[in-house]
Design an enzyme around this catalytic site. Structure first.
Site, PDB file in Angstrom:
ATOM      1  N   GLY A  10      25.337  86.602  57.113  1.00 47.70           N
ATOM      2  CA  GLY A  10      26.359  85.660  57.352  1.00 47.70           C
ATOM      3  C   GLY A  10      26.018  84.350  56.591  1.00 47.70           C
ATOM      4  CD  GLN A  11      29.942  79.924  56.728  1.00 50.02           C
ATOM      5  OE1 GLN A  11      30.784  79.344  55.832  1.00 50.02           O
ATOM      6  NE2 GLN A  11      30.265  79.833  57.940  1.00 50.02           N
ATOM      7  CG  ASP A  35      26.550  98.518  64.503  1.00 49.99           C
ATOM      8  OD1 ASP A  35      26.973  97.634  65.437  1.00 49.99           O
ATOM      9  OD2 ASP A  35      27.426  99.347  64.059  1.00 49.99           O
ATOM     10  CB  ALA A  59      29.406  86.754  66.066  1.00 50.54           C
ATOM     11  CB  THR A  61      32.959  84.878  63.078  1.00 46.91           C
ATOM     12  OG1 THR A  61      32.918  85.547  61.794  1.00 46.91           O
ATOM     13  CG2 THR A  61      31.595  84.759  63.366  1.00 46.91           C
ATOM     14  CG  ASP A 101      34.421  74.932  68.976  1.00 45.11           C
ATOM     15  OD1 ASP A 101      33.806  75.944  68.165  1.00 45.11           O
ATOM     16  OD2 ASP A 101      35.200  74.170  68.254  1.00 45.11           O
ATOM     17  CE1 TYR A 124      33.946  84.123  67.368  1.00 46.85           C
ATOM     18  CE2 TYR A 124      34.671  82.160  68.291  1.00 46.85           C
ATOM     19  CZ  TYR A 124      33.661  82.866  67.455  1.00 46.85           C
ATOM     20  OH  TYR A 124      32.836  82.402  66.975  1.00 46.85           O
ATOM     21  CE  LYS A 128      29.660  83.526  69.670  1.00 46.36           C
ATOM     22  NZ  LYS A 128      28.808  84.342  68.640  1.00 46.36           N
TER      23      LYS A 128
HETATM   24  N1  LIG Z   1      32.088  80.405  61.868  1.00 44.21           N
HETATM   25  C1  LIG Z   1      32.281  79.281  62.523  1.00 44.21           C
HETATM   26  O1  LIG Z   1      33.177  78.302  62.292  1.00 44.21           O
HETATM   27  C2  LIG Z   1      31.232  79.065  63.963  1.00 44.21           C
HETATM   28  C3  LIG Z   1      31.783  78.550  64.896  1.00 44.21           C
HETATM   29  C4  LIG Z   1      31.057  78.343  66.052  1.00 44.21           C
HETATM   30  C5  LIG Z   1      30.098  79.319  66.328  1.00 44.21           C
HETATM   31  N2  LIG Z   1      29.962  80.277  65.190  1.00 44.21           N
HETATM   32  C6  LIG Z   1      28.857  81.528  65.619  1.00 44.21           C
HETATM   33  O2  LIG Z   1      27.932  81.294  64.688  1.00 44.21           O
HETATM   34  C7  LIG Z   1      27.141  82.606  64.455  1.00 44.21           C
HETATM   35  C8  LIG Z   1      27.071  82.595  62.745  1.00 44.21           C
HETATM   36  O3  LIG Z   1      28.294  82.414  62.235  1.00 44.21           O
HETATM   37  P1  LIG Z   1      28.672  82.664  60.709  1.00 44.21           P
HETATM   38  O4  LIG Z   1      29.473  81.700  60.253  1.00 44.21           O
HETATM   39  O5  LIG Z   1      27.316  82.643  60.028  1.00 44.21           O
HETATM   40  O6  LIG Z   1      29.332  84.166  60.808  1.00 44.21           O
HETATM   41  P2  LIG Z   1      29.495  85.114  59.642  1.00 44.21           P
HETATM   42  O7  LIG Z   1      29.247  84.562  58.252  1.00 44.21           O
HETATM   43  O8  LIG Z   1      30.745  85.982  60.061  1.00 44.21           O
HETATM   44  O9  LIG Z   1      28.146  86.007  59.924  1.00 44.21           O
HETATM   45  C9  LIG Z   1      28.143  87.002  61.033  1.00 44.21           C
HETATM   46  C10 LIG Z   1      27.373  88.247  60.322  1.00 44.21           C
HETATM   47  O10 LIG Z   1      27.164  89.177  61.602  1.00 44.21           O
HETATM   48  C11 LIG Z   1      27.603  90.434  60.791  1.00 44.21           C
HETATM   49  N3  LIG Z   1      27.925  91.312  61.999  1.00 44.21           N
HETATM   50  C12 LIG Z   1      29.270  91.702  62.257  1.00 44.21           C
HETATM   51  N4  LIG Z   1      29.301  92.707  63.259  1.00 44.21           N
HETATM   52  C13 LIG Z   1      28.086  93.209  63.410  1.00 44.21           C
HETATM   53  C14 LIG Z   1      27.484  94.181  64.038  1.00 44.21           C
HETATM   54  N5  LIG Z   1      28.180  94.910  64.664  1.00 44.21           N
HETATM   55  N6  LIG Z   1      25.941  93.996  63.967  1.00 44.21           N
HETATM   56  C15 LIG Z   1      25.104  93.308  63.273  1.00 44.21           C
HETATM   57  N7  LIG Z   1      25.958  92.435  62.470  1.00 44.21           N
HETATM   58  C16 LIG Z   1      27.143  92.556  62.508  1.00 44.21           C
HETATM   59  C17 LIG Z   1      28.564  90.043  59.869  1.00 44.21           C
HETATM   60  O11 LIG Z   1      28.804  91.265  58.823  1.00 44.21           O
HETATM   61  P3  LIG Z   1      30.021  91.339  58.167  1.00 44.21           P
HETATM   62  O12 LIG Z   1      30.517  90.369  57.573  1.00 44.21           O
HETATM   63  O13 LIG Z   1      29.806  92.816  57.323  1.00 44.21           O
HETATM   64  O14 LIG Z   1      31.181  91.708  59.496  1.00 44.21           O
HETATM   65  C18 LIG Z   1      28.302  88.884  59.233  1.00 44.21           C
HETATM   66  O15 LIG Z   1      27.105  89.307  58.197  1.00 44.21           O
HETATM   67  C19 LIG Z   1      28.150  83.730  65.180  1.00 44.21           C
HETATM   68  O16 LIG Z   1      27.440  84.000  66.301  1.00 44.21           O
HETATM   69  C20 LIG Z   1      29.492  82.797  65.426  1.00 44.21           C
HETATM   70  O17 LIG Z   1      29.847  83.253  66.652  1.00 44.21           O
HETATM   71  C21 LIG Z   1      30.491  80.292  64.202  1.00 44.21           C
END
Ligand SMILES: NC(=O)c1ccc[n+]([C@@H]2O[C@H](COP(=O)([O-])OP(=O)(O)OC[C@H]3O[C@@H](n4cnc5c(N)ncnc54)[C@H](OP(=O)(O)O)[C@@H]3O)[C@@H](O)[C@H]2O)c1
Length: 285
Positions: A10-11, A35, A59, A61, A101, A124, A128
């Site tokens: 992910g990001q 997974d 997650a 997301t 948040d 969501y 979390k």
């Molecule tokens: N993005 C935001 O604005 C934000 C804000 C606050 C907190 N966060 C938290 O920060 C963390 C990282 O966010 P991010 O933006 O990097 O999220 P992201 O880009 O959506 O990356 C999450 C990764 O987890 C993978 N994933 C989904 N289901 C899974 C499973 N069952 N087992 C293993 N991996 C799985 C996703 O794969 P797929 O893409 O194939 O589903 C993706 O590669 C997350 O925990 C998120 O809740 C994010």
């Protein structure tokens, strides 16, 4: 240190590579090989690899998808996190969990402290929050890092959507009644690196400096893109009509992180400028 990272494609996971690889032995895991919904496989992996720390990013997301399909949200964000926590507990690993948040309802006018009471508005946020609780209940050495509005290379995010939309559209309708602290993924990754190497435990709010309404953030993206012909029109969340309700003011207070580590993340405008450079370097400008 031996570190297992979940959701590493992910990001945020992509931003962490440059931070963790030089100093640690890192096992990067994501779907389909890792997974978090599969406790037996996760346990086997942890017992085989014996990580000293598990950094749990995996997650679901997509906030509106979570609202439409809550079972999916809870399977990954709550029960998946519980599975990771159990694996960490079994091998005696420290666990770092990245949360959101959106555990807050955004009804208070001041910034949210770590000790303010969570009250999510959407599925969501609940998924979390229950994930946080599982980590706190099960893993003696844990760190919960709440962040907001992530943007950075290698993922779908608001800044990227605006960047792409301003090329095609002369008018962008963007919500003006939600304020948060947009956070650059590379800056958050550095902060996580310092929390990990410092061995810090507990709950931390970590976000880029400065708060912004999404419409103001969109204007900054349009300006950085040189899209002078594009106008950002302010609309309300009700007009946008998304399935999930969002907090009006989910601004995180970051004093605990700053006092403990001595670090302050750069302002989101600096993060945005860096992200625009990232996009241009990738030939997307
Ligand atoms: N993005 C935001 O604005 C934000 C804000 C606050 C907190 N966060 C938290 O920060 C963390 C990282 O966010 P991010 O933006 O990097 O999220 P992201 O880009 O959506 O990356 C999450 C990764 O987890 C993978 N994933 C989904 N289901 C899974 C499973 N069952 N087992 C293993 N991996 C799985 C996703 O794969 P797929 O893409 O194939 O589903 C993706 O590669 C997350 O925990 C998120 O809740 C994010």
């Amino acid at each position: 240190m031996r570190i297992l990272v979940t959701g590493s494609d992910g990001q945020l996971g992509q931003a962490l590579r440059a931070v963790l690889e030089p100093d640690h032995e890192v096992l990067w895991g994501d779907l389909p090989d890792l997974d978090v919904r599969k406790p037996t496989e996760l346990r086997k992996l942890a017992l085989g690899q014996r990580p000293e720390l598990i950094l749990h990013l995996a997650a679901c997301t997509d906030v509106d998808l979570c609202e439409r399909e809550p079972e999916r949200a809870f399977a990954v964000n709550t029960r998946g996190t519980r599975n990771v926590a159990l694996a960490a507990r079994e091998v005696g690993a420290r666990m770092v969990f990245v949360s959101s948040d959106y555990v807050f309802d955004g009804s208070q006018s001041r910034a949210y402290q770590e000790y303010d009471t969570p009250a999510p508005l959407n599925q969501y946020g609940w998924s979390k929050l229950h994930g946080e609780r599982a980590v706190r209940d099960l893993v003696p050495e844990h760190c919960v890092v709440r962040t907001s509005g992530l943007f950075g290379p290698g993922g779908r995010n608001f800044a990227r959507s605006i960047w792409e939309a301003q090329r095609r559209q002369s008018v962008l309708r963007v919500v003006c009644d939600q304020t948060c602290r947009p956070t650059y993924s590379r800056d958050l990754a550095s902060a996580l690196g310092s929390l990990i190497s410092g061995g810090h435990l507990g709950v931390f709010h970590v976000a880029s400096q400065g708060a912004a309404r999404w419409c103001d953030f969109a204007r900054a993206v349009v300006q950085a893109a040189g899209g002078e012909g594009t106008r950002v029109v302010e609309i309300s969340s009700d007009e946008l009509g998304r399935p999930a309700r969002r907090p009006v003011h989910s601004v995180l207070a970051t004093h605990v992180f700053e006092e403990l580590t001595g670090g302050v993340l750069p302002h989101w405008r600096e993060g945005l400028a860096a992200y625009i450079r990232d996009l241009r370097a990738a030939g997307e400008g």
